[in-house]
Design a protein around this motif. Sequence first.
Motif, PDB file in Angstrom:
ATOM      1  N   GLY A  10       0.822  -1.218   0.000  1.00 59.13           N
ATOM      2  CA  GLY A  10       0.000   0.000   0.000  1.00 59.13           C
ATOM      3  C   GLY A  10       0.849   1.259   0.000  1.00 59.13           C
ATOM      4  N   GLU A  11       1.943   1.220   0.752  1.00 58.07           N
ATOM      5  CA  GLU A  11       2.858   2.376   0.790  1.00 58.07           C
ATOM      6  C   GLU A  11       3.496   2.594  -0.578  1.00 58.07           C
ATOM      7  OE1 GLU A  11       5.927   3.099   4.092  1.00 58.07           O
ATOM      8  OE2 GLU A  11       5.146   1.089   4.500  1.00 58.07           O
ATOM      9  N   LEU A  12       3.853   1.489  -1.252  1.00 55.85           N
ATOM     10  CA  LEU A  12       4.444   1.599  -2.595  1.00 55.85           C
ATOM     11  C   LEU A  12       3.438   2.238  -3.546  1.00 55.85           C
ATOM     12  CD1 LEU A  12       6.221  -1.877  -2.754  1.00 55.85           C
ATOM     13  CD2 LEU A  12       7.370   0.329  -2.940  1.00 55.85           C
ATOM     14  N   ARG A  13       2.182   1.773  -3.484  1.00 55.09           N
ATOM     15  CA  ARG A  13       1.143   2.319  -4.377  1.00 55.09           C
ATOM     16  C   ARG A  13       0.973   3.814  -4.167  1.00 55.09           C
ATOM     17  NH1 ARG A  13      -1.562  -2.511  -3.564  1.00 55.09           N
ATOM     18  NH2 ARG A  13      -2.672  -1.678  -1.757  1.00 55.09           N
ATOM     19  N   ARG A  14       0.908   4.203  -2.895  1.00 59.09           N
ATOM     20  CA  ARG A  14       0.683   5.614  -2.562  1.00 59.09           C
ATOM     21  C   ARG A  14       1.852   6.473  -3.051  1.00 59.09           C
ATOM     22  NH1 ARG A  14       2.802   8.541   0.962  1.00 59.09           N
ATOM     23  NH2 ARG A  14       3.759   6.806   2.075  1.00 59.09           N
ATOM     24  N   PHE A  43       8.213  -1.250 -10.965  1.00 57.45           N
ATOM     25  CA  PHE A  43       8.084   0.176 -10.651  1.00 57.45           C
ATOM     26  C   PHE A  43       7.655   0.946 -11.903  1.00 57.45           C
ATOM     27  CE2 PHE A  43      10.786   4.206  -9.924  1.00 57.45           C
ATOM     28  CZ  PHE A  43       9.724   4.880  -9.349  1.00 57.45           C
ATOM     29  N   LEU A  44       8.324   0.678 -13.012  1.00 55.72           N
ATOM     30  CA  LEU A  44       8.001   1.357 -14.269  1.00 55.72           C
ATOM     31  C   LEU A  44       6.543   1.121 -14.661  1.00 55.72           C
ATOM     32  CD1 LEU A  44       9.036   2.694 -17.032  1.00 55.72           C
ATOM     33  CD2 LEU A  44       8.972   0.342 -17.839  1.00 55.72           C
ATOM     34  N   ALA A  45       6.118  -0.136 -14.592  1.00 60.43           N
ATOM     35  CA  ALA A  45       4.760  -0.477 -15.039  1.00 60.43           C
ATOM     36  C   ALA A  45       3.727   0.259 -14.191  1.00 60.43           C
ATOM     37  CB  ALA A  45       4.551  -1.987 -14.944  1.00 60.43           C
ATOM     38  N   ASP A  46       3.944   0.322 -12.882  1.00 57.38           N
ATOM     39  CA  ASP A  46       3.000   1.027 -12.005  1.00 57.38           C
ATOM     40  C   ASP A  46       3.072   2.534 -12.232  1.00 57.38           C
ATOM     41  OD1 ASP A  46       2.038  -1.304 -10.964  1.00 57.38           O
ATOM     42  OD2 ASP A  46       3.160  -1.195  -9.084  1.00 57.38           O
ATOM     43  N   LEU A  47       4.307   3.056 -12.379  1.00 59.69           N
ATOM     44  CA  LEU A  47       4.488   4.503 -12.538  1.00 59.69           C
ATOM     45  C   LEU A  47       3.813   5.009 -13.810  1.00 59.69           C
ATOM     46  CD1 LEU A  47       6.051   6.984 -11.302  1.00 59.69           C
ATOM     47  CD2 LEU A  47       7.877   6.444 -12.919  1.00 59.69           C
ATOM     48  N   GLY A 147      12.253  -7.647  -3.764  1.00 59.80           N
ATOM     49  CA  GLY A 147      10.820  -7.489  -4.038  1.00 59.80           C
ATOM     50  C   GLY A 147      10.530  -6.273  -4.897  1.00 59.80           C
ATOM     51  N   TYR A 148       9.319  -6.213  -5.459  1.00 60.49           N
ATOM     52  CA  TYR A 148       8.878  -5.092  -6.298  1.00 60.49           C
ATOM     53  C   TYR A 148       9.921  -4.833  -7.387  1.00 60.49           C
ATOM     54  CZ  TYR A 148       6.025  -0.959  -7.292  1.00 60.49           C
ATOM     55  OH  TYR A 148       5.200  -0.035  -7.879  1.00 60.49           O
ATOM     56  N   GLY A 149      10.388  -5.893  -8.023  1.00 56.52           N
ATOM     57  CA  GLY A 149      11.365  -5.784  -9.107  1.00 56.52           C
ATOM     58  C   GLY A 149      12.777  -6.157  -8.707  1.00 56.52           C
ATOM     59  N   LEU A 150      13.090  -5.986  -7.430  1.00 57.23           N
ATOM     60  CA  LEU A 150      14.471  -6.245  -6.983  1.00 57.23           C
ATOM     61  C   LEU A 150      14.659  -7.718  -6.669  1.00 57.23           C
ATOM     62  CD1 LEU A 150      14.356  -3.055  -4.971  1.00 57.23           C
ATOM     63  CD2 LEU A 150      16.323  -3.561  -6.400  1.00 57.23           C
ATOM     64  N   ASP A 151      15.789  -8.247  -7.104  1.00 59.06           N
ATOM     65  CA  ASP A 151      15.984  -9.700  -7.022  1.00 59.06           C
ATOM     66  C   ASP A 151      17.246 -10.091  -6.264  1.00 59.06           C
ATOM     67  OD1 ASP A 151      17.879  -8.796  -9.005  1.00 59.06           O
ATOM     68  OD2 ASP A 151      18.102 -10.898  -9.582  1.00 59.06           O
ATOM     69  N   ARG A 161       5.708  -6.280  -2.320  1.00 59.26           N
ATOM     70  CA  ARG A 161       6.223  -5.397  -1.261  1.00 59.26           C
ATOM     71  C   ARG A 161       7.746  -5.508  -1.244  1.00 59.26           C
ATOM     72  NH1 ARG A 161       4.521 -10.206  -0.154  1.00 59.26           N
ATOM     73  NH2 ARG A 161       5.513 -11.534   1.404  1.00 59.26           N
ATOM     74  N   ILE A 162       8.373  -4.681  -0.423  1.00 61.55           N
ATOM     75  CA  ILE A 162       9.835  -4.730  -0.331  1.00 61.55           C
ATOM     76  C   ILE A 162      10.229  -5.218   1.056  1.00 61.55           C
ATOM     77  CG2 ILE A 162      11.943  -3.326  -0.366  1.00 61.55           C
ATOM     78  CD1 ILE A 162      10.730  -1.764  -2.660  1.00 61.55           C
TER      79      ILE A 162
END
Length: 187
Positions: A10-14, A43-47, A147-151, A161-162
């Motif tokens: 939720g924090e990432l979305r906001r 991140f790119l896709a959401d942004l 997470g959220y793209g990071l591997d 989430r991260i």
Amino acid sequence: MPARPLIAAGELRRRVRELALDLDATYPDGVVVVAVLKGSLIFLADLVRCLEVAVEVDFLAISTFAPDSGRVRLVKDLDTDVAGRHVVLVEDIVDTGLTLGFLLNELRRREPASLEVCALLDKSARRILPTPLRFVGFETPDAFVLGYGLDFAGRYRNLDRIVTGDLDVLTRDPDAYVGQLYGPESG
Ligand code: IMP
């Protein structure tokens, strides 16, 4: 040591919505968003889905010769001619800043009208090459994040989430956190 929550979905979305508003206000005439594969994928896709200005997306891919060496090379170049365009380089995380320094030099040679960075995470405590980051999602501690793209070794990118993980644990077993993070009790 288990993985620990750092930034909730939720924090990432906001925060991504806030960054998009900032980009909308900064580039009313549109922008070319250049993302670095593969970490910035989610991140790119959401942004870009939150942006209201005209946006073109292009990708760069790099390969690293050795960690923290700053020695990287382009393995995929842009398809777009960015000369005279407003360009935002989207990064998952800026750590030492060496990768970013290399990428900014590459992009500057193409003479964009402007060039700024939008980084989801800023691990500024480890910075070697100081680089101005115009748009930043979150300041992160000096810890390994997933997470959220990071591997790690290709795992965990699809977490919503991260979390932070222990590099010794992951080096011994890259799947060490799979049960904890994807199991029925995760979240
Ligand atoms: P830098 O050149 O040290 O700034 O490293 C940037 C790249 O290293 C990022 O784009 C990531 O791909 C990777 N990286 C740095 N820190 C982390 C982390 O904590 N988790 C996952 N990847 C990371």
